[in-house]
Scaffold this active site. Structure first.
Site, PDB file in Angstrom:
ATOM      1  N   ASP A  13     -17.179  -0.029  -0.352  1.00 58.10           N
ATOM      2  CA  ASP A  13     -16.780   1.354  -0.090  1.00 58.10           C
ATOM      3  C   ASP A  13     -15.294   1.399  -0.421  1.00 58.10           C
ATOM      4  O   ASP A  13     -14.451   0.979   0.375  1.00 58.10           O
ATOM      5  CB  ASP A  13     -17.021   1.718   1.377  1.00 58.10           C
ATOM      6  CG  ASP A  13     -16.634   3.158   1.682  1.00 58.10           C
ATOM      7  OD1 ASP A  13     -16.565   3.974   0.748  1.00 58.10           O
ATOM      8  OD2 ASP A  13     -16.394   3.456   2.867  1.00 58.10           O
ATOM      9  N   GLU A  39     -19.678   2.672  -4.124  1.00 53.51           N
ATOM     10  CA  GLU A  39     -19.820   4.113  -3.967  1.00 53.51           C
ATOM     11  C   GLU A  39     -19.078   4.816  -5.095  1.00 53.51           C
ATOM     12  O   GLU A  39     -17.954   4.443  -5.438  1.00 53.51           O
ATOM     13  CB  GLU A  39     -19.269   4.560  -2.612  1.00 53.51           C
ATOM     14  CG  GLU A  39     -19.620   6.001  -2.287  1.00 53.51           C
ATOM     15  CD  GLU A  39     -19.281   6.355  -0.860  1.00 53.51           C
ATOM     16  OE1 GLU A  39     -20.207   6.372  -0.033  1.00 53.51           O
ATOM     17  OE2 GLU A  39     -18.095   6.600  -0.587  1.00 53.51           O
ATOM     18  N   ASP A  66     -15.783   2.100   7.181  1.00 55.56           N
ATOM     19  CA  ASP A  66     -15.765   1.651   5.784  1.00 55.56           C
ATOM     20  C   ASP A  66     -16.629   0.398   5.608  1.00 55.56           C
ATOM     21  O   ASP A  66     -17.276   0.214   4.586  1.00 55.56           O
ATOM     22  CB  ASP A  66     -14.327   1.333   5.336  1.00 55.56           C
ATOM     23  CG  ASP A  66     -13.363   2.449   5.670  1.00 55.56           C
ATOM     24  OD1 ASP A  66     -13.124   3.293   4.809  1.00 55.56           O
ATOM     25  OD2 ASP A  66     -12.869   2.471   6.815  1.00 55.56           O
TER      26      ASP A  66
END
Length: 159
Positions: free
Chosen positions: A7, A67, A140
């Protein structure tokens, strides 16, 4: 297969390594790379890159699940995340990893079955699927594991 979920972020980059073995998921390790806003841009990039290389050489993942860039209105945040994402992609390519990007909605759908799930729902599913004692913090880190799990599910479906 070892999957590194990321992330990306500039201040915090969540990461998680998940292994798929005989159709079962197992978490290897996870954490969060943090850079100080008091450091220069160049130093923060170096810290992120060095930490990623350490993770890659330690766990030897074959695949990177990351992501994709998403932002609403804050262009400054998008640029910083884009720089962090570029560092991650460079580290992956240098280590001959396959790279797959997932939108936040794809990750939520992949982990919870609902594309508009909130962070708490995603965290709870990660805790259950990976048999963890608690939801990983910060968010995260839980998100990075969710990205890795999404890739594991996608990879299993493709086989």
């Amino acid at each position: 297969m070892h999957i590194l979920g990321i992330d990306p972020g500039f201040g915090r980059t969540g990461w998680g390594v998940v292994t798929v073995e005989n159709g079962k998921l197992k978490v290897e390790s996870y954490g969060c790379i943090e850079t100080s806003k008091d450091e220069s841009l160049e130093k923060r990039i170096e810290v992120l890159y060095n930490e990623l290389i350490h993770i890659i050489t330690t766990y030897k993942p074959e695949a990177l699940a990351i992501e994709s860039l998403f932002f609403n209105t804050n262009v400054t945040t998008a640029l910083a995340v884009g720089q962090a994402r570029g560092v991650v992609l460079l580290a992956a390519v240098q280590n001959k990893m396959t790279v797959t990007s997932y939108t936040p909605q794809q990750v939520k759908m992949g982990v919870t079955g609902y594309g508009k799930a909130d962070k708490q729902q995603v965290g709870q599913m990660i805790k259950m699927v990976l048999k963890l004692q608690s939801i990983p913090k910060p968010d995260d880190t839980a998100d990075a594991l969710a990205i890795a799990v999404t890739h594991a599910f996608s990879y299993k479906m493709k086989k």
